[in-house]
Scaffold this motif. Sequence first.
Motif, PDB file in Angstrom:
ATOM      1  N   ARG A 181       0.743  -1.217   0.008  1.00 22.72           N
ATOM      2  CA  ARG A 181      -0.073  -0.012   0.145  1.00 22.72           C
ATOM      3  C   ARG A 181       0.915   1.296   0.080  1.00 22.72           C
ATOM      4  NH1 ARG A 181      -5.037   0.859  -1.808  1.00 22.72           N
ATOM      5  NH2 ARG A 181      -6.159   2.059  -0.755  1.00 22.72           N
ATOM      6  N   LEU A 182       2.049   1.333   0.516  1.00 22.58           N
ATOM      7  CA  LEU A 182       2.833   2.361   0.892  1.00 22.58           C
ATOM      8  C   LEU A 182       3.568   2.564  -0.606  1.00 22.58           C
ATOM      9  CD1 LEU A 182       4.120   4.524   2.479  1.00 22.58           C
ATOM     10  CD2 LEU A 182       5.800   3.130   3.420  1.00 22.58           C
ATOM     11  N   ASP A 183       3.763   1.419  -1.302  1.00 23.78           N
ATOM     12  CA  ASP A 183       4.589   1.635  -2.384  1.00 23.78           C
ATOM     13  C   ASP A 183       3.458   2.156  -3.619  1.00 23.78           C
ATOM     14  OD1 ASP A 183       7.167   0.755  -1.717  1.00 23.78           O
ATOM     15  OD2 ASP A 183       6.634  -1.251  -2.027  1.00 23.78           O
ATOM     16  N   GLN A 184       2.308   1.736  -3.183  1.00 20.60           N
ATOM     17  CA  GLN A 184       1.272   2.369  -4.309  1.00 20.60           C
ATOM     18  C   GLN A 184       1.387   3.878  -4.301  1.00 20.60           C
ATOM     19  OE1 GLN A 184      -2.445   0.415  -4.214  1.00 20.60           O
ATOM     20  NE2 GLN A 184      -1.554  -1.864  -4.501  1.00 20.60           N
ATOM     21  N   ILE A 185       1.186   4.242  -2.898  1.00 17.58           N
ATOM     22  CA  ILE A 185       1.005   5.739  -2.689  1.00 17.58           C
ATOM     23  C   ILE A 185       2.207   6.512  -3.210  1.00 17.58           C
ATOM     24  CG2 ILE A 185       0.859   7.546  -0.976  1.00 17.58           C
ATOM     25  CD1 ILE A 185      -0.924   5.369   0.661  1.00 17.58           C
ATOM     26  N   THR A 186       3.325   6.041  -2.784  1.00 19.00           N
ATOM     27  CA  THR A 186       4.486   6.745  -3.092  1.00 19.00           C
ATOM     28  C   THR A 186       5.119   6.586  -4.307  1.00 19.00           C
ATOM     29  OG1 THR A 186       5.994   5.032  -2.196  1.00 19.00           O
ATOM     30  CG2 THR A 186       5.300   6.931  -0.504  1.00 19.00           C
TER      31      THR A 186
END
Length: 274
Positions: A181-186
């Motif tokens: 989820r963090l990779d999708q955002i950043t």
Amino acid sequence: MPAQTIAQNKAVSVKKEKSTYTKGRVVWRGVCLPATVMILWELLGSTGILPAQLFSSPSLIFTRFMELVQSGEMASHLRISLTRAFLGFALGAFFGLAAGITVGVNKKAEEYLNPSIQMLRTIPLLVLTPLFIMWFGFGELSKVLLIALGAFFPLYLQTFLGIRNVDKKLYDVARILEYSRLDQITKLMIPASLPNILLGIRLALSTAWMCLVIAELLGADRGVGFMIQDARSFMQTDTVFVGILIFALAGKLSDSIVRFLEQRLLKWQDSFKA
């Protein structure tokens, strides 16, 4: 040196010269209108067509500006105003970006938060100013919070729209690559919505300057807005114009910085340039 390398170097040199010439021409065209207005203003003021009490000529405004700079009064007021604007914008931009990302990636967050935020966004900030003064007094806190509130909404809205306008196929690719989820955002959402985010920053900056003026005009004993209000009381038109030009230049400078970032960060965009 091979002939092909020499030709390539010449082509690069010609391209750089052409780019420099184009930039210089664009700057000149941008200066034409303000310069023309200043010349006409000076002529009308010096001939007495424009009353000096209401329309101080550019030469008188410049003289007054130099007097304020030499006395140190300008630096004192400007430092206070810039501090308020920076703190308010930073606070509002941080929460606007965070809220926009949260609501953009989470459907439930949108259902709970977005209607209320959209309703608050329609309330004129001038109406809230007396309430902020009643709650937080005439100190710095009320002014910073008012500026932060003004900067919050444009960045929130543009961030939310930017994330929702990201191509759905990119999310499918991210799932295939097993992005967290963090990779999708950043790595996906923020880079893809960067044009909207930068636009939101530009709008937030302009709103922050407007809110700064409102805050300082209605309740302040320092700052450029207070200087304008104090000069108005004594009919010092030249000082009023100095304050207005200071806000105009500060707003233009901040907007130019964001536009420079846009040119650097959005080189990948293949958009129509007229």
